[in-house]
Design a protein around this motif. Sequence first.
Motif, short mmCIF file in Angstrom:
data_model
loop_
_atom_site.label_atom_id
_atom_site.label_comp_id
_atom_site.label_asym_id
_atom_site.label_seq_id
_atom_site.Cartn_x
_atom_site.Cartn_y
_atom_site.Cartn_z
N LEU A 260 0.83 -1.20 0.00
CA LEU A 260 0.00 0.00 0.00
C LEU A 260 0.87 1.25 0.00
CD1 LEU A 260 -2.90 -0.65 2.54
CD2 LEU A 260 -3.08 -0.39 0.08
N GLU A 263 -1.16 7.55 2.59
CA GLU A 263 -1.42 7.73 4.01
C GLU A 263 -1.80 6.44 4.72
OE1 GLU A 263 -5.59 9.33 4.88
OE2 GLU A 263 -5.13 10.24 2.92
N TRP A 264 -2.36 5.46 3.99
CA TRP A 264 -2.81 4.23 4.64
C TRP A 264 -1.66 3.38 5.15
CZ3 TRP A 264 -7.41 4.06 6.33
CH2 TRP A 264 -8.46 4.67 5.66
N THR A 265 -0.46 3.57 4.62
CA THR A 265 0.67 2.74 5.05
C THR A 265 0.96 2.89 6.54
OG1 THR A 265 2.22 4.49 4.41
CG2 THR A 265 1.75 2.79 2.78
N LYS A 267 -1.38 3.62 8.76
CA LYS A 267 -2.59 3.37 9.53
C LYS A 267 -2.98 1.89 9.63
CE LYS A 267 -4.71 7.83 8.30
NZ LYS A 267 -5.89 8.47 7.67
N ILE A 268 -2.52 1.08 8.68
CA ILE A 268 -3.03 -0.30 8.62
C ILE A 268 -2.61 -1.13 9.83
CG2 ILE A 268 -3.24 -0.37 6.12
CD1 ILE A 268 -0.59 -1.84 6.02
N LEU A 271 -5.15 -0.45 12.35
CA LEU A 271 -6.47 -0.91 11.91
C LEU A 271 -6.60 -2.43 12.01
CD1 LEU A 271 -7.14 1.31 8.76
CD2 LEU A 271 -8.52 1.23 10.84
N PRO A 284 -12.16 0.02 6.26
CA PRO A 284 -12.51 1.26 5.55
C PRO A 284 -12.87 0.97 4.10
CG PRO A 284 -10.52 1.55 6.87
CD PRO A 284 -10.84 0.09 6.90
N GLU A 286 -12.23 2.44 1.44
CA GLU A 286 -11.12 2.60 0.50
C GLU A 286 -10.21 1.38 0.46
OE1 GLU A 286 -11.97 6.67 2.37
OE2 GLU A 286 -11.98 4.55 2.91
N LEU A 287 -10.28 0.52 1.50
CA LEU A 287 -9.38 -0.63 1.59
C LEU A 287 -10.07 -1.96 1.33
CD1 LEU A 287 -7.23 0.29 4.74
CD2 LEU A 287 -6.74 0.75 2.33
N TRP A 290 -8.44 -4.09 -1.42
CA TRP A 290 -7.15 -4.58 -0.91
C TRP A 290 -7.36 -5.70 0.10
CZ3 TRP A 290 -5.19 -3.55 4.22
CH2 TRP A 290 -3.88 -3.99 4.43
N CYS A 291 -8.33 -5.54 0.98
CA CYS A 291 -8.62 -6.55 2.00
C CYS A 291 -9.03 -7.89 1.37
CB CYS A 291 -9.72 -6.04 2.93
SG CYS A 291 -10.24 -7.21 4.20
#
Length: 371
Positions: A260, A263-265, A267-268, A271, A284, A286-287, A290-291
Amino acid sequence: SLGSHSMAIDNKGQLYGWGFNKAVGTGSVQPVTRPTKITIRKLSSDPLQYEEDSKEEKIRSVSCGDGFTVCVTTSGLVYTWGQWSHGRLGLGPIPQAKTTTARRSLAARYSDQGTKKLLKYQLRPARVLGLDDVIQVACGEAHVIALLRDNSVVAWGQNTLGQVGTGPTRSGLLKDSFTPVLIAPFVSRQRRQRGRRGEKLLMKEANHVYSDLIRGEQSSVVVKNIYCGAFHSLCTDVDGGVWSWGSRGSPCLGHADTALLGEWTTKITALFSISASEPEKMVPYELLDWCLTWSMPRKIVALNDVDIVHVSAGDLHSAFLSSTGRIYLTGSGPAVPPFSPPNRITDADDIDDTETETEEKQKKKEESSTD
């Protein structure tokens, strides 16, 4: 064992354990410093109660997780004991702890606020209901996968990192599973046909993906063996394919996915935490895409042309043994050679060649220094 206890089976099918007392299964909290026999008996209608006079079960296989144990009897039944958290025992919702007379007044005060004290440990073996044809089990740190006689796969336990394999729900939740659920696409044709006929299946429907599999015409994958790392799961199929899922999509899955960005890098980790105490996690929007790449089984393309006969997995890596004797590694950390690019499956021949080249360079340096 991923915890601090060990289990063993003798040639008569009797089970022995030692180590962390609450995961050994003696029914006591006293230290277990030497191998002690663990008696498994058929249970009454209540899976948490023994029939003391019933016949003793013989054990086919056993697997240890973090603070808990799972075993399979020769008749295909499954028994679990140890730590309750995250549904790793597969026995359903965690029961409320019994309070002593001396503590009832304090408990009553808490109950007024809606607070319940839950049981932490199951000290004696308890049967997992709905499973009577299991041939293999594998434990991760807080999750379990099991292979059924008809080659279907079920799983239960912590799912914060997608290790159970059910994927997010329609509302975007990754939820721990407190009872066994079928994992798509590893649902046998016979079981799918029963589902289409409206028969009540042993397992509840895990999510919409399983529901679609039952109604649709997708082909089922026939699983041969199952394996677990600390936070990820793997299996091999009868056609030689290898599948993996979980561990928040880390390199140990072997899919060579792009990390990723943005900004998500940062936060994951918070999370999707391995230390999460809550039984579910909202993904989220937006993810979500990816999930889906790591929270459900996915075939490892890099091993398509390799005949894998055995798999072993740790915390951050996976190892694959081929029929020709080669070892393939994927993951990160000290278990994977530093010259191996992240997210890439490395052939053992590459390791040998690199080591040989390094040795030759060292010899040349020594010879030049001598001259």
